[in-house]
Design a protein around this motif. Structure first.
Motif, PDB file in Angstrom:
ATOM      1  N   GLY A  18       0.910  -1.181   0.020  1.00 29.28           N
ATOM      2  CA  GLY A  18      -0.009   0.105   0.096  1.00 29.28           C
ATOM      3  C   GLY A  18       0.819   1.125   0.073  1.00 29.28           C
ATOM      4  O   GLY A  18       0.675   2.161  -0.744  1.00 29.28           O
ATOM      5  N   LEU A  19       1.896   1.160   0.864  1.00 29.29           N
ATOM      6  CA  LEU A  19       2.845   2.358   1.168  1.00 29.29           C
ATOM      7  C   LEU A  19       3.741   2.576  -0.310  1.00 29.29           C
ATOM      8  O   LEU A  19       3.655   3.573  -0.865  1.00 29.29           O
ATOM      9  CB  LEU A  19       3.968   2.157   2.085  1.00 29.29           C
ATOM     10  N   ALA A  20       3.938   1.321  -0.845  1.00 33.39           N
ATOM     11  CA  ALA A  20       4.805   1.527  -2.282  1.00 33.39           C
ATOM     12  C   ALA A  20       3.684   2.063  -3.478  1.00 33.39           C
ATOM     13  O   ALA A  20       4.176   2.610  -4.444  1.00 33.39           O
ATOM     14  CB  ALA A  20       5.171   0.199  -2.628  1.00 33.39           C
ATOM     15  N   ILE A  21       2.484   1.505  -3.428  1.00 34.27           N
ATOM     16  CA  ILE A  21       1.598   1.986  -4.500  1.00 34.27           C
ATOM     17  C   ILE A  21       1.132   3.539  -4.211  1.00 34.27           C
ATOM     18  O   ILE A  21       1.246   4.343  -5.224  1.00 34.27           O
ATOM     19  CB  ILE A  21       0.200   1.192  -4.406  1.00 34.27           C
ATOM     20  N   ALA A  22       1.103   3.987  -2.929  1.00 35.99           N
ATOM     21  CA  ALA A  22       0.607   5.320  -2.738  1.00 35.99           C
ATOM     22  C   ALA A  22       1.947   6.275  -3.100  1.00 35.99           C
ATOM     23  O   ALA A  22       1.564   7.334  -3.953  1.00 35.99           O
ATOM     24  CB  ALA A  22       0.523   5.553  -1.211  1.00 35.99           C
ATOM     25  N   LYS A  23       2.996   5.831  -2.940  1.00 38.53           N
ATOM     26  CA  LYS A  23       4.184   6.612  -3.396  1.00 38.53           C
ATOM     27  C   LYS A  23       4.518   6.791  -4.691  1.00 38.53           C
ATOM     28  O   LYS A  23       4.723   7.799  -5.427  1.00 38.53           O
ATOM     29  CB  LYS A  23       5.628   5.895  -2.723  1.00 38.53           C
ATOM     30  N   LEU A  24       4.397   5.452  -5.356  1.00 36.81           N
ATOM     31  CA  LEU A  24       4.420   5.438  -6.845  1.00 36.81           C
ATOM     32  C   LEU A  24       3.258   6.320  -7.717  1.00 36.81           C
ATOM     33  O   LEU A  24       3.494   6.901  -8.446  1.00 36.81           O
ATOM     34  CB  LEU A  24       4.230   4.027  -7.574  1.00 36.81           C
ATOM     35  N   PHE A  25       2.084   6.132  -7.246  1.00 36.05           N
ATOM     36  CA  PHE A  25       0.872   6.752  -7.600  1.00 36.05           C
ATOM     37  C   PHE A  25       1.136   8.492  -7.600  1.00 36.05           C
ATOM     38  O   PHE A  25       0.934   9.282  -8.520  1.00 36.05           O
ATOM     39  CB  PHE A  25      -0.402   6.592  -7.116  1.00 36.05           C
ATOM     40  N   ALA A  26       1.673   8.842  -6.271  1.00 40.24           N
ATOM     41  CA  ALA A  26       2.115  10.148  -6.171  1.00 40.24           C
ATOM     42  C   ALA A  26       3.173  10.598  -7.134  1.00 40.24           C
ATOM     43  O   ALA A  26       2.908  11.943  -7.708  1.00 40.24           O
ATOM     44  CB  ALA A  26       2.425  10.435  -4.642  1.00 40.24           C
ATOM     45  N   LYS A  27       3.950  10.008  -7.241  1.00 41.62           N
ATOM     46  CA  LYS A  27       5.173  10.376  -8.215  1.00 41.62           C
ATOM     47  C   LYS A  27       4.602  10.459  -9.549  1.00 41.62           C
ATOM     48  O   LYS A  27       5.093  11.382 -10.411  1.00 41.62           O
ATOM     49  CB  LYS A  27       6.222   9.168  -8.206  1.00 41.62           C
ATOM     50  N   GLU A  28       3.572   9.596 -10.104  1.00 43.96           N
ATOM     51  CA  GLU A  28       3.176   9.860 -11.338  1.00 43.96           C
ATOM     52  C   GLU A  28       1.876  10.728 -11.623  1.00 43.96           C
ATOM     53  O   GLU A  28       1.131  10.642 -12.241  1.00 43.96           O
ATOM     54  CB  GLU A  28       2.481   8.269 -11.764  1.00 43.96           C
TER      55      GLU A  28
END
Ligand SMILES: NC(=O)c1ccc[n+]([C@@H]2O[C@H](COP(=O)([O-])OP(=O)(O)OC[C@H]3O[C@@H](n4cnc5c(N)ncnc54)[C@H](O)[C@@H]3O)[C@@H](O)[C@H]2O)c1
Length: 228
Positions: A18-28
């Motif tokens: 969930g943390l990795a997804i949140a970070k990647l989505f924010a980066k995108e």
């Protein structure tokens, strides 16, 4: 950026995938709502959806990622308490979040995307205990039902991810594993272990327009564990 201007709700974003997804989505480019909340509480679910709509005006992506395991307890061993808790977090919570998000997505011209983080335990019988395996199979069923009812006529896509072994905190919750349950998973052979960031990239593919014609599918990401 693949998610520019999109609003995404990610549950269980405090750790692991969930943390990795949140970070990647924010980066995108996504505005990520990763509020502290319990997916088994209707008030918290309403708050997650309200936060997204009030702060950002839309709910474009819902990632039902929060989930718990069950010590591999077999059907002969599982207590009502464990069964009810696992089903509440892994299945009923995602259904309630999808129900709330769909009220918004349905009215948006651009529709929306729902991603349910299931497991290879949602496709095979041994990758968890009875409650975990049943909850993840049902989560995949829910995903297909959403895709079939909303996806074909509207613009709401729903897909599931089925990760294999991933390096997160969830393993630490296996405190008193069932002997019978462990014997069953050992029969499936040693699992390659992936990193949360590898699953986040799968979630990004499903959230973005790169997967615009993918609907009602289950994307396995298990390093070949179940190919044997
Ligand atoms: N790690 C693996 O090997 C693996 C494999 C297949 C599937 N999964 C699934 O991936 C998802 C993410 O798990 P993870 O491996 O990143 O583990 P994790 O324990 O690091 O993350 C799970 C997150 O869910 C949160 N959570 C638990 N109960 C909650 C509730 N009631 N309400 C809101 N949040 C809650 C936890 O606080 C945690 O942040 C889960 O659904 C899990 O079943 C994990």
């Amino acid at each position: 950026m693949k998610l520019s201007g999109k609003t995404a709700i990610v549950t269980g974003a405090g750790s692991g995938m969930g943390l990795a997804i949140a970070k990647l989505f924010a980066k995108e480019g996504a505005r990520v709502v990763a509020v502290a909340g319990n997916v088994t509480k209707q008030d918290d679910i309403d708050k997650m959806v309200d936060t997204a709509t009030n702060a950002f005006g839309s709910v474009d992506i819902l990632v039902n990622n929060a989930g718990i395991m069950d010590n591999f307890l077999t059907v002969g061993e599982v207590t009502d308490e464990v069964w009810d808790r696992v089903l509440a977090v892994n299945l009923t919570g995602p259904m309630k979040l999808a129900r709330a998000a769909i009220q918004i997505m349905d009215k948006q011209e651009s529709g929306g995307v729902i991603i349910n983080n299931a497991s290879v335990g949602g496709l095979f019988g041994t990758r968890g205990g009875a409650s975990y395996v049943a909850s993840k199979h049902a989560l995949i069923g829910l995903t297909k039902n959403i895709a079939a009812t909303y996806g074909t006529f509207n613009k709401i896509r729903a897909n599931a991810i089925a990760p294999g072994g991933v390096n997160t905190n969830i393993g630490a919750t296996i405190t008193a594993p069932s002997e019978l349950g462990m014997r069953a998973i050992q029969g499936a052979g040693e699992a390659p272990i992936g990193e949360p960031e590898q699953i986040a990239k799968v979630a990004l593919f499903l959230a973005s327009d790169d997967s615009s014609f993918v609907n009602g599918d289950v994307l396995k990401a298990d390093g070949g564990w179940t190919a044997r």
